[in-house]
Design a protein around this motif. Structure first.
Motif, PDB file in Angstrom:
ATOM      1  N   ALA A 160      57.683  30.594   5.327  1.00 63.38           N
ATOM      2  CA  ALA A 160      58.450  29.778   6.264  1.00 63.38           C
ATOM      3  C   ALA A 160      58.237  28.287   6.038  1.00 63.38           C
ATOM      4  CB  ALA A 160      58.072  30.139   7.695  1.00 63.38           C
ATOM      5  N   GLN A 161      57.371  27.958   5.060  1.00 61.74           N
ATOM      6  CA  GLN A 161      57.082  26.553   4.699  1.00 61.74           C
ATOM      7  C   GLN A 161      56.535  25.769   5.886  1.00 61.74           C
ATOM      8  OE1 GLN A 161      60.665  24.989   2.854  1.00 61.74           O
ATOM      9  NE2 GLN A 161      60.303  26.130   0.980  1.00 61.74           N
ATOM     10  N   ARG A 162      55.688  26.435   6.691  1.00 64.38           N
ATOM     11  CA  ARG A 162      55.044  25.749   7.806  1.00 64.38           C
ATOM     12  C   ARG A 162      53.797  25.019   7.310  1.00 64.38           C
ATOM     13  NH1 ARG A 162      55.957  30.973  10.389  1.00 64.38           N
ATOM     14  NH2 ARG A 162      57.849  30.848  11.653  1.00 64.38           N
ATOM     15  N   ALA A 163      53.532  23.881   7.879  1.00 64.42           N
ATOM     16  CA  ALA A 163      52.348  23.104   7.515  1.00 64.42           C
ATOM     17  C   ALA A 163      51.096  23.877   7.928  1.00 64.42           C
ATOM     18  CB  ALA A 163      52.387  21.741   8.192  1.00 64.42           C
ATOM     19  N   PRO A 164      49.997  23.728   7.183  1.00 72.21           N
ATOM     20  CA  PRO A 164      48.755  24.410   7.564  1.00 72.21           C
ATOM     21  C   PRO A 164      48.339  24.058   8.988  1.00 72.21           C
ATOM     22  CG  PRO A 164      48.583  23.511   5.352  1.00 72.21           C
ATOM     23  CD  PRO A 164      49.855  22.974   5.925  1.00 72.21           C
ATOM     24  N   HIS A 165      47.922  25.069   9.748  1.00 73.54           N
ATOM     25  CA  HIS A 165      47.583  24.835  11.144  1.00 73.54           C
ATOM     26  C   HIS A 165      46.588  25.891  11.602  1.00 73.54           C
ATOM     27  CE1 HIS A 165      50.043  28.332  12.323  1.00 73.54           C
ATOM     28  NE2 HIS A 165      50.925  27.899  11.431  1.00 73.54           N
ATOM     29  N   GLN A 166      45.996  25.657  12.768  1.00 73.09           N
ATOM     30  CA  GLN A 166      45.076  26.611  13.360  1.00 73.09           C
ATOM     31  C   GLN A 166      45.846  27.843  13.831  1.00 73.09           C
ATOM     32  OE1 GLN A 166      42.165  24.899  16.134  1.00 73.09           O
ATOM     33  NE2 GLN A 166      42.995  22.875  15.608  1.00 73.09           N
ATOM     34  N   GLY A 167      45.107  28.940  13.961  1.00 70.68           N
ATOM     35  CA  GLY A 167      45.743  30.157  14.429  1.00 70.68           C
ATOM     36  C   GLY A 167      45.037  31.386  13.913  1.00 70.68           C
ATOM     37  N   GLU A 168      45.710  32.526  14.015  1.00 70.32           N
ATOM     38  CA  GLU A 168      45.092  33.801  13.663  1.00 70.32           C
ATOM     39  C   GLU A 168      44.667  33.860  12.204  1.00 70.32           C
ATOM     40  OE1 GLU A 168      46.083  38.617  13.975  1.00 70.32           O
ATOM     41  OE2 GLU A 168      47.685  37.128  14.176  1.00 70.32           O
ATOM     42  N   ALA A 169      45.503  33.346  11.308  1.00 72.44           N
ATOM     43  CA  ALA A 169      45.167  33.407   9.882  1.00 72.44           C
ATOM     44  C   ALA A 169      43.904  32.613   9.588  1.00 72.44           C
ATOM     45  CB  ALA A 169      46.336  32.878   9.052  1.00 72.44           C
ATOM     46  N   LEU A 170      43.794  31.400  10.125  1.00 72.40           N
ATOM     47  CA  LEU A 170      42.604  30.581   9.886  1.00 72.40           C
ATOM     48  C   LEU A 170      41.373  31.226  10.508  1.00 72.40           C
ATOM     49  CD1 LEU A 170      41.214  28.072   8.846  1.00 72.40           C
ATOM     50  CD2 LEU A 170      41.885  26.880  10.954  1.00 72.40           C
ATOM     51  N   ASP A 171      41.501  31.765  11.726  1.00 73.14           N
ATOM     52  CA  ASP A 171      40.355  32.422  12.360  1.00 73.14           C
ATOM     53  C   ASP A 171      39.878  33.603  11.528  1.00 73.14           C
ATOM     54  OD1 ASP A 171      40.544  30.610  14.415  1.00 73.14           O
ATOM     55  OD2 ASP A 171      41.572  31.977  15.804  1.00 73.14           O
ATOM     56  N   CYS A 172      40.813  34.372  10.972  1.00 78.86           N
ATOM     57  CA  CYS A 172      40.447  35.513  10.126  1.00 78.86           C
ATOM     58  C   CYS A 172      39.749  35.041   8.854  1.00 78.86           C
ATOM     59  CB  CYS A 172      41.696  36.321   9.794  1.00 78.86           C
ATOM     60  SG  CYS A 172      41.393  37.801   8.819  1.00 78.86           S
ATOM     61  N   PHE A 173      40.247  33.959   8.285  1.00 75.45           N
ATOM     62  CA  PHE A 173      39.668  33.372   7.064  1.00 75.45           C
ATOM     63  C   PHE A 173      38.221  32.945   7.306  1.00 75.45           C
ATOM     64  CE2 PHE A 173      39.221  29.463   4.367  1.00 75.45           C
ATOM     65  CZ  PHE A 173      39.343  30.055   3.123  1.00 75.45           C
ATOM     66  N   VAL A 174      37.991  32.190   8.367  1.00 71.93           N
ATOM     67  CA  VAL A 174      36.633  31.714   8.667  1.00 71.93           C
ATOM     68  C   VAL A 174      35.730  32.891   9.024  1.00 71.93           C
ATOM     69  CG1 VAL A 174      35.246  30.296  10.238  1.00 71.93           C
ATOM     70  CG2 VAL A 174      37.452  29.454   9.399  1.00 71.93           C
ATOM     71  N   SER A 175      36.276  33.847   9.780  1.00 70.88           N
ATOM     72  CA  SER A 175      35.490  35.014  10.174  1.00 70.88           C
ATOM     73  C   SER A 175      35.008  35.799   8.962  1.00 70.88           C
ATOM     74  CB  SER A 175      36.329  35.904  11.085  1.00 70.88           C
ATOM     75  OG  SER A 175      35.614  37.059  11.455  1.00 70.88           O
ATOM     76  N   ALA A 176      35.839  35.869   7.918  1.00 68.00           N
ATOM     77  CA  ALA A 176      35.431  36.595   6.708  1.00 68.00           C
ATOM     78  C   ALA A 176      34.171  35.978   6.109  1.00 68.00           C
ATOM     79  CB  ALA A 176      36.570  36.580   5.693  1.00 68.00           C
ATOM     80  N   TYR A 177      34.135  34.660   6.020  1.00 70.85           N
ATOM     81  CA  TYR A 177      32.950  33.989   5.483  1.00 70.85           C
ATOM     82  C   TYR A 177      31.759  34.128   6.422  1.00 70.85           C
ATOM     83  CZ  TYR A 177      35.391  31.827   1.566  1.00 70.85           C
ATOM     84  OH  TYR A 177      36.068  31.614   0.392  1.00 70.85           O
ATOM     85  N   ALA A 178      32.000  33.993   7.735  1.00 64.23           N
ATOM     86  CA  ALA A 178      30.899  34.078   8.692  1.00 64.23           C
ATOM     87  C   ALA A 178      30.264  35.463   8.679  1.00 64.23           C
ATOM     88  CB  ALA A 178      31.402  33.724  10.091  1.00 64.23           C
TER      89      ALA A 178
END
Length: 311
Positions: A230-248
């Motif tokens: 959808a060419q949306r600018a990077p932003h907070q949300g479920e995808a970012l939370d999942c990404f950080v959670s994977a590393y944590a």
């Protein structure tokens, strides 16, 4: 004498008579007889081959099957009902498809060489000459199996390789041929990876559980892909939370602002293979985001969050 009268006659045919009625040469009849495809009805007193009228139908069927370019052994299996005609046709279609794909790749490669600047031609010829036609994805898969951390579950490795390795287009453009050739050159170099060349999460002694990390990253990339389409600018949300959670979760930490700040710095310092993902995008086209593009989108979302001044 007509074919019908020959069928009704209570007699056998010589090899010459059979060849005449079938419209082939005696050599052709002898060839199929010698290979057991055309049974003889018997032999004459002088030892010459004799054929019954039913041999004409069988010979015509053999010729029809051979016009499909079926190999003689396969024709024999069909006549003996060991293989079906449907299976043989499907096999021929697959083979023709492979040949056509090879020709399309060769055509695009020749166009690439024809249209490039003279000073580029030798280098591009070397790149193209190092690949098979059409190219194999096996070198790319080997690269990923070397690059990924050891002892990942096989089902996870397969999922990652499937996402990371582009399939060669069936009808490539010259730029796609060049991109795939450069991909092949990239993975064919010394890409085995050392502690200095791998991300921190791959290195021993860092406390990471790579299987937990990559399971989470696969999910995070899937969540980020619609945002990229959808060419949306990077932003907070479920995808970012999942990404950080994977590393944590991979290192047994909690997802806190301090952890996100540290992760942002770690990812900025990690080695990158941007060239690989750029070439994958050129091969696959812009319609499907690569895992590399999803990772960059998520990293940018994380950097934006961690550098934003507190309210």
């Amino acid at each position: 004498m007509s074919s019908d009268s020959m069928r009704s006659a209570d007699r056998t045919w010589s090899i010459g008579e059979l060849a005449e009625h079938a419209g082939v040469t005696v050599k052709t009849v002898r060839f199929y007889s010698d290979r057991g495809l055309l049974p003889e009805a018997g032999r004459s007193a002088g030892g010459h081959r004799r054929y019954g009228p039913e041999a004409l139908d069988r010979l015509r069927l053999i010729r029809s099957l051979r016009t499909l370019d079926l190999p003689v052994p396969e024709v024999g299996r069909i006549l003996d009902q060991e293989d079906t005609l449907e299976d043989a046709i499907a096999g021929q279609l697959r083979e023709i498809g492979s040949r056509m794909a090879a020709l399309r790749w060769r055509e695009a490669a020749l166009q690439l060489l024809r249209d490039c600047a003279p000073e580029e031609r030798v280098d591009r010829l070397r790149l193209i000459g190092a690949m098979t036609t059409p190219p194999s994805t096996a070198p790319l898969a080997r690269f990923w199996r070397r690059w990924l951390p050891p002892r990942l579950p096989a089902r996870l490795v397969s999922a990652i390789v499937e996402q990371a390795v582009p399939q060669p287009p069936a009808d490539p453009t010259p730029p796609q041929v060049l991109a795939f050739a450069r991909l092949h050159a990239f993975v064919s170099g010394d890409c085995r990876g050392t502690d200095q060349g791998q991300p921190a999460a791959h290195r021993s002694g860092k406390g990471y559980r790579p299987a937990v990390l990559y399971d989470g990253l696969v999910e995070a990339f899937a969540l980020a892909s619609p945002e990229l389409r959808a060419q949306r600018a990077p932003h907070q949300g479920e995808a970012l939370d999942c990404f950080v959670s994977a590393y944590a979760h991979a290192c047994g930490a909690r997802d806190t602002p301090a952890f996100r700040q540290g992760l942002s710095g770690q990812l900025a310092a990690d080695p990158r293979i941007d060239g690989y993902w750029r070439l994958v995008a050129e091969v696959s086209g812009p319609s499907e985001p690569t895992p590399g593009a999803a990772h960059d989108w998520l990293r940018t979302a994380l950097d934006t969050q961690t550098t934003r001044p507190a309210a």
